[in-house]
Motif scaffolding. Structure first.
Motif, PDB file in Angstrom:
ATOM      1  N   THR A 126      -5.412  11.451   1.683  1.00  0.00           N
ATOM      2  CA  THR A 126      -4.286  11.935   0.899  1.00  0.00           C
ATOM      3  C   THR A 126      -4.378  11.519  -0.370  1.00  0.00           C
ATOM      4  N   ILE A 127      -5.091  10.370  -0.986  1.00  0.00           N
ATOM      5  CA  ILE A 127      -5.291  10.084  -2.293  1.00  0.00           C
ATOM      6  C   ILE A 127      -5.837  11.229  -3.215  1.00  0.00           C
ATOM      7  N   MET A 128      -6.886  11.624  -2.553  1.00  0.00           N
ATOM      8  CA  MET A 128      -7.821  12.758  -3.059  1.00  0.00           C
ATOM      9  C   MET A 128      -7.278  14.205  -2.892  1.00  0.00           C
ATOM     10  N   GLY A 129      -6.251  14.376  -2.084  1.00  0.00           N
ATOM     11  CA  GLY A 129      -5.751  15.664  -2.292  1.00  0.00           C
ATOM     12  C   GLY A 129      -6.431  16.726  -1.318  1.00  0.00           C
ATOM     13  N   GLY A 130      -6.314  17.728  -1.950  1.00  0.00           N
ATOM     14  CA  GLY A 130      -7.145  18.808  -1.452  1.00  0.00           C
ATOM     15  C   GLY A 130      -8.625  18.877  -1.633  1.00  0.00           C
ATOM     16  N   ASN A 131      -8.989  18.041  -2.608  1.00  0.00           N
ATOM     17  CA  ASN A 131     -10.414  17.749  -2.913  1.00  0.00           C
ATOM     18  C   ASN A 131     -11.032  16.809  -1.845  1.00  0.00           C
ATOM     19  N   GLY A 132     -10.086  16.238  -1.119  1.00  0.00           N
ATOM     20  CA  GLY A 132     -10.626  15.184   0.088  1.00  0.00           C
ATOM     21  C   GLY A 132     -11.164  15.864   1.220  1.00  0.00           C
ATOM     22  N   ILE A 133     -11.098  17.401   1.194  1.00  0.00           N
ATOM     23  CA  ILE A 133     -11.660  18.176   2.476  1.00  0.00           C
ATOM     24  C   ILE A 133     -12.842  18.583   2.098  1.00  0.00           C
ATOM     25  N   LEU A 134     -13.372  18.424   0.784  1.00  0.00           N
ATOM     26  CA  LEU A 134     -14.714  19.047   0.501  1.00  0.00           C
ATOM     27  C   LEU A 134     -15.786  18.270   0.826  1.00  0.00           C
ATOM     28  N   ALA A 135     -17.006  19.146   1.128  1.00  0.00           N
ATOM     29  CA  ALA A 135     -18.113  18.396   1.599  1.00  0.00           C
ATOM     30  C   ALA A 135     -18.884  17.496   0.498  1.00  0.00           C
ATOM     31  N   GLU A 136     -18.378  17.765  -0.691  1.00  0.00           N
ATOM     32  CA  GLU A 136     -19.338  17.069  -1.858  1.00  0.00           C
ATOM     33  C   GLU A 136     -18.529  15.508  -1.714  1.00  0.00           C
ATOM     34  N   ALA A 193     -10.298   8.339 -11.942  1.00  0.00           N
ATOM     35  CA  ALA A 193     -10.889   9.454 -12.757  1.00  0.00           C
ATOM     36  C   ALA A 193      -9.671  10.506 -12.721  1.00  0.00           C
ATOM     37  N   ARG A 194      -9.325  10.751 -11.950  1.00  0.00           N
ATOM     38  CA  ARG A 194      -7.982  12.081 -11.697  1.00  0.00           C
ATOM     39  C   ARG A 194      -6.823  11.683 -12.419  1.00  0.00           C
ATOM     40  N   GLU A 195      -6.474  12.535 -13.113  1.00  0.00           N
ATOM     41  CA  GLU A 195      -5.430  12.284 -14.047  1.00  0.00           C
ATOM     42  C   GLU A 195      -4.079  13.294 -13.614  1.00  0.00           C
ATOM     43  N   GLN A 196      -2.853  12.749 -13.460  1.00  0.00           N
ATOM     44  CA  GLN A 196      -1.786  13.595 -13.263  1.00  0.00           C
ATOM     45  C   GLN A 196      -0.782  12.980 -14.225  1.00  0.00           C
ATOM     46  N   PHE A 197       0.258  13.606 -14.654  1.00  0.00           N
ATOM     47  CA  PHE A 197       1.304  13.187 -15.474  1.00  0.00           C
ATOM     48  C   PHE A 197       0.968  12.382 -16.653  1.00  0.00           C
ATOM     49  N   GLY A 198      -0.337  12.685 -17.005  1.00  0.00           N
ATOM     50  CA  GLY A 198      -0.821  11.790 -18.254  1.00  0.00           C
ATOM     51  C   GLY A 198      -1.535  10.627 -18.140  1.00  0.00           C
ATOM     52  N   ARG A 199      -1.776  10.185 -16.704  1.00  0.00           N
ATOM     53  CA  ARG A 199      -2.657   9.031 -16.656  1.00  0.00           C
ATOM     54  C   ARG A 199      -3.509   8.969 -15.443  1.00  0.00           C
ATOM     55  N   PRO A 200      -4.418   8.195 -15.020  1.00  0.00           N
ATOM     56  CA  PRO A 200      -4.810   8.148 -13.943  1.00  0.00           C
ATOM     57  C   PRO A 200      -3.887   7.864 -12.777  1.00  0.00           C
ATOM     58  N   ILE A 201      -4.169   8.505 -11.673  1.00  0.00           N
ATOM     59  CA  ILE A 201      -3.424   8.375 -10.328  1.00  0.00           C
ATOM     60  C   ILE A 201      -3.447   6.867  -9.788  1.00  0.00           C
ATOM     61  N   ALA A 202      -4.594   6.327 -10.190  1.00  0.00           N
ATOM     62  CA  ALA A 202      -5.005   4.835  -9.934  1.00  0.00           C
ATOM     63  C   ALA A 202      -3.716   3.981 -10.676  1.00  0.00           C
ATOM     64  N   GLY A 203      -3.166   4.323 -11.610  1.00  0.00           N
ATOM     65  CA  GLY A 203      -1.954   3.633 -12.191  1.00  0.00           C
ATOM     66  C   GLY A 203      -0.536   3.652 -11.582  1.00  0.00           C
ATOM     67  N   PHE A 204      -0.585   4.480 -10.529  1.00  0.00           N
ATOM     68  CA  PHE A 204       0.732   4.808  -9.999  1.00  0.00           C
ATOM     69  C   PHE A 204       0.874   3.652  -8.768  1.00  0.00           C
ATOM     70  N   GLN A 205       1.941   3.119  -8.926  1.00  0.00           N
ATOM     71  CA  GLN A 205       2.706   2.162  -7.805  1.00  0.00           C
ATOM     72  C   GLN A 205       2.112   2.546  -6.296  1.00  0.00           C
ATOM     73  N   LEU A 206       2.437   3.705  -5.965  1.00  0.00           N
ATOM     74  CA  LEU A 206       2.291   4.287  -4.734  1.00  0.00           C
ATOM     75  C   LEU A 206       0.791   4.336  -4.129  1.00  0.00           C
ATOM     76  N   THR A 207      -0.029   4.746  -4.959  1.00  0.00           N
ATOM     77  CA  THR A 207      -1.520   4.763  -5.044  1.00  0.00           C
ATOM     78  C   THR A 207      -2.082   3.225  -4.801  1.00  0.00           C
ATOM     79  N   GLN A 208      -1.676   2.388  -5.829  1.00  0.00           N
ATOM     80  CA  GLN A 208      -1.949   1.243  -5.693  1.00  0.00           C
ATOM     81  C   GLN A 208      -1.556   0.432  -4.415  1.00  0.00           C
ATOM     82  N   ALA A 209      -0.627   0.761  -4.123  1.00  0.00           N
ATOM     83  CA  ALA A 209       0.081   0.096  -2.639  1.00  0.00           C
ATOM     84  C   ALA A 209      -0.994   0.602  -1.378  1.00  0.00           C
ATOM     85  N   LYS A 210      -1.264   1.955  -1.330  1.00  0.00           N
ATOM     86  CA  LYS A 210      -2.262   2.509  -0.462  1.00  0.00           C
ATOM     87  C   LYS A 210      -3.534   1.473  -0.576  1.00  0.00           C
ATOM     88  N   LEU A 211      -4.180   1.599  -1.685  1.00  0.00           N
ATOM     89  CA  LEU A 211      -5.393   0.903  -1.976  1.00  0.00           C
ATOM     90  C   LEU A 211      -5.306  -0.657  -1.457  1.00  0.00           C
TER      91      LEU A 211
END
Length: 378
Positions: free
Chosen positions: A329-339, A258-276
């Motif tokens: 790390t994938i979730m960035g700053g939002n990753g520390i939120l209680a939600e 759901a999170r988009e950066q640089f015009g597309r979901p971050i799930a579409g980036f190679q580094l993110t997919q490697a982590k997943l």
């Protein structure tokens, strides 16, 4: 690879977690308080306490069914899963395996139903990883036993109705079933925890606690008794942490899609997919290891060898905490939120990493088996 009974147990535990834990667990964690007694009753209704034991109100399910239950409950919260492990695999197992018939009848049905809560007093302020140095003493005085000592980092201690207390006696280590309302027994809450906050942890002080001979666990004659209980409980941990890791990975996958950066979901980036991909790989390897150990435990109808449990606990907890950190790390700053549950899981797993045997202790257990040399020896 799972039986219908095991799938049903997994589904039931997931419903219990969805109905009674997930809606409020973030608030419990933030406030450092959880309705343990209310949860215990719900868990008792669902048959989650001591479910791998037979008789006395216990379900008699498979060890793998218990593991899957712990996995689903820990997917909601590690602290809440610890309630199931301590109650069923430490307190109830100690009574079930080492207790008298009188003790079993007096306590197991109440513990299985959640009407009573138990704690397991082994660790001490100066003796955590090395229980051989235990300072708590049990001395005979006529027909009675008198206990003196201090136990610490004991889950459920502040709210327990009964405590399994291990003490050094003249002829080795003895275990006792101690009602917490007995004179000389006090427990205080350990506060200001930054991990496992949705749980109750405390210190027990035994000051001249007088007990009849009938309170002693007759089948427990050495340190091997409490260690066998820990071996039983560690199997629940091996399964449980997979739930925390899976919940983190599921959260990170949804977020990355759901999170988009640089015009597309971050799930579409190679580094993110490697982590997943790496996290999914380690999660499934951990599941296969847990399943293998669970099946071995069922086949031999008794505790696994220490080094077998060490392999599972060392690997699965270590990989689970790596997955939680990576998901953050994938979730960035939002990753520390209680939600989101990720930071809560990561913080909880820091405690799971060290309780019931630190990673270093389990490395030495495996090392001793590999080399034949005891690195614990003085």
């Amino acid at each position: 690879m799972l039986s219908d009974e095991e799938r049903d147990a997994r589904a039931l535990a997931r419903r219990v977690a969805d109905d009674h834990i997930r809606p409020a667990v973030a608030e419990w964690y933030e406030n450092g308080d959880a309705p343990i007694r209310e949860l215990a009753v719900e868990f008792g209704k669902a048959g989650l306490f001591g479910m791998h034991l037979t008789g006395y109100g216990c379900a008699g399910s498979s060890v793998v069914a218990l593991g899957l239950t712990c996995m689903e409950v820990e997917a909601a919260d590690s602290g809440i899963r610890s309630l199931i492990s301590v109650q069923g695999s430490l307190v109830m197992y100690a009574i079930w395996r080492y207790g008298s018939e009188e003790q079993k009848l007096a306590w197991l049905p109440a513990l299985a139903s959640g009407r009573a809560i138990g704690c397991f007093g082994l660790a001490e302020p100066d003796h955590g990883s090395d229980p051989t140095g235990m300072s708590t003493r049990a001395r005979q005085d006529g027909d009675d036993w008198v206990l003196d000592g201090v136990k610490t980092w004991i889950l459920n201690a502040p709210i327990a109705d009964v405590a399994i207390i291990w003490a050094r006696a003249d002829k080795g280590v003895a275990g006792f079933v101690v009602p917490t309302d007995v004179s000389g027994y006090t427990a205080r809450e350990i506060s200001h925890k930054m991990s496992l906050r949705a749980s109750s942890t405390g210190e027990i002080v035994l000051d001249g606690v007088r007990l009849p001979e009938s309170a002693r666990l007759p089948g427990a004659r050495s340190l091997m008794a409490p260690m066998s209980c820990l071996t039983e409980a560690r199997l629940s941990i091996i399964w449980g942490v997979l739930g925390a890791a899976r919940d983190c990975l599921d959260t990170a996958l949804d977020y990355a899609a759901a999170r988009e950066q640089f015009g597309r979901p971050i799930a579409g980036f190679q580094l993110t997919q490697a982590k997943l991909a790496d996290m999914a790989l380690e999660l499934q390897k951990g599941f296969l290891l847990a399943l293998h150990l669970g099946r071995r435990r069922e086949r031999q109808d008794g505790p696994l060898r220490p080094e077998q449990i060490s392999v599972g606990k060392l690997n699965n907890v270590r990989e689970a905490i790596k997955i939680a950190r990576q998901c953050r790390t994938i979730m960035g700053g939002n990753g520390i939120l209680a939600e989101y549950p990720v930071m809560r899981h990561a913080s909880n797993l820091e405690s799971v990493l060290t309780y019931e045997g630190t990673s270093e202790i389990h490395q030495l257990s495996i090392g001793q088996k590999l080399t034949g040399l005891n690195a614990f020896a003085r």
